[in-house]
Scaffold this motif. Structure first.
Motif, short mmCIF file in Angstrom:
data_model
loop_
_atom_site.label_atom_id
_atom_site.label_comp_id
_atom_site.label_asym_id
_atom_site.label_seq_id
_atom_site.Cartn_x
_atom_site.Cartn_y
_atom_site.Cartn_z
N LEU A 197 0.86 -1.17 0.00
CA LEU A 197 0.00 0.00 0.00
C LEU A 197 0.90 1.22 0.00
N GLY A 198 0.79 2.03 -1.03
CA GLY A 198 1.66 3.18 -1.17
C GLY A 198 1.14 4.39 -0.41
N PRO A 199 1.96 5.39 -0.30
CA PRO A 199 1.58 6.61 0.42
C PRO A 199 0.64 7.46 -0.42
N PRO A 200 -0.05 8.39 0.22
CA PRO A 200 -0.85 9.34 -0.55
C PRO A 200 0.08 10.15 -1.45
N MET A 201 -0.36 10.36 -2.69
CA MET A 201 0.48 11.10 -3.62
C MET A 201 -0.38 11.89 -4.59
N ASP A 202 0.23 12.90 -5.17
CA ASP A 202 -0.39 13.72 -6.21
C ASP A 202 0.55 13.73 -7.41
N TRP A 203 -0.03 13.80 -8.61
CA TRP A 203 0.75 13.96 -9.84
C TRP A 203 0.03 15.01 -10.65
N LYS A 204 0.69 16.14 -10.85
CA LYS A 204 0.09 17.18 -11.69
C LYS A 204 1.03 17.54 -12.81
N GLU A 205 0.44 18.04 -13.89
CA GLU A 205 1.20 18.45 -15.06
C GLU A 205 1.02 19.94 -15.25
N THR A 206 2.13 20.64 -15.34
CA THR A 206 2.11 22.07 -15.64
C THR A 206 2.64 22.24 -17.07
N PRO A 207 2.61 23.44 -17.61
CA PRO A 207 3.17 23.62 -18.96
C PRO A 207 4.66 23.28 -19.05
N GLU A 208 5.39 23.33 -17.93
CA GLU A 208 6.83 23.09 -17.94
C GLU A 208 7.26 21.73 -17.40
N ALA A 209 6.41 21.07 -16.57
CA ALA A 209 6.90 19.87 -15.89
C ALA A 209 5.77 18.97 -15.40
N HIS A 210 6.16 17.75 -15.03
CA HIS A 210 5.30 16.82 -14.30
C HIS A 210 5.79 16.86 -12.86
N ILE A 211 4.89 17.06 -11.91
CA ILE A 211 5.29 17.20 -10.51
C ILE A 211 4.56 16.17 -9.67
N PHE A 212 5.35 15.37 -8.94
CA PHE A 212 4.84 14.36 -8.03
C PHE A 212 5.07 14.82 -6.61
N LYS A 213 4.10 14.58 -5.74
CA LYS A 213 4.27 14.84 -4.31
C LYS A 213 3.82 13.60 -3.54
N PHE A 214 4.69 13.11 -2.67
CA PHE A 214 4.41 11.94 -1.85
C PHE A 214 4.48 12.32 -0.38
N ASP A 215 3.50 11.90 0.39
CA ASP A 215 3.54 12.09 1.84
C ASP A 215 4.27 10.90 2.45
N LEU A 216 5.43 11.17 3.02
CA LEU A 216 6.25 10.11 3.60
C LEU A 216 6.65 10.46 5.03
#
Length: 142
Positions: free
Chosen positions: A11-30
């Motif tokens: 079971l993985g941690p809560p995470m977000d993946w968003k795409e902006t015009p310049e990048a893909h950004i992942f955020k993981f709560d660890l």
């Protein structure tokens, strides 16, 4: 989502993946993990592999306790893989970790242009006449 979650072990941690015009950004709560506990790799050309493994033992005081309820999940060990989209520049990945939040930034390759559908107007004439020889339908299977 513009990319794909390939595999998630445990079971993985809560995470977000968003795409902006310049990048893909992942955020993981660890929570409770340090940057030394986390491994970040790219393999098979476009697969982003994120994993963590930390000793889960608790302290001596924890061993003397009797748990009546334990609902907060322990994310000390997990593995997730993401296939990055074609526009991701996997050679330029930056990561940082602060206060138990891992942020991974995958820049986009802005030199690759997306193929855009060509859109144009078609003029509709008044009394269109088909050229000679093409005025009747001919089936190619006849």
């Amino acid at each position: 989502m513009s990319g794909f979650l390939l595999r998630s072990h445990d079971l993985g941690p809560p995470m977000d993946w968003k795409e902006t015009p310049e990048a893909h950004i992942f955020k993981f709560d660890l929570p409770g993990l340090t940057k030394e506990d986390v491994k970040l790799q790219v393999h098979d050309d476009r697969v982003l592999h994120i994993s963590a493994a930390a000793a889960v033992g608790g302290d001596d005081l924890d061993k003397q306790c009797k748990w009546h309820c334990r609902e907060r999940l322990d994310y000390r060990s997990f593995c997730q893989e993401f296939r990055m989209p074609e526009n991701a520049n996997v050679d330029e990945i930056k990561a940082s970790m602060s206060d138990g939040v891992l942020v991974v930034r995958v820049s986009k390759d802005l030199t690759k242009k997306k193929k855009r559908a060509t859109k144009y107007a078609v003029e509709i004439g008044e009394n269109s006449v088909a050229p000679k020889g093409l005025s009747r339908f001919v089936c190619c299977k006849a």
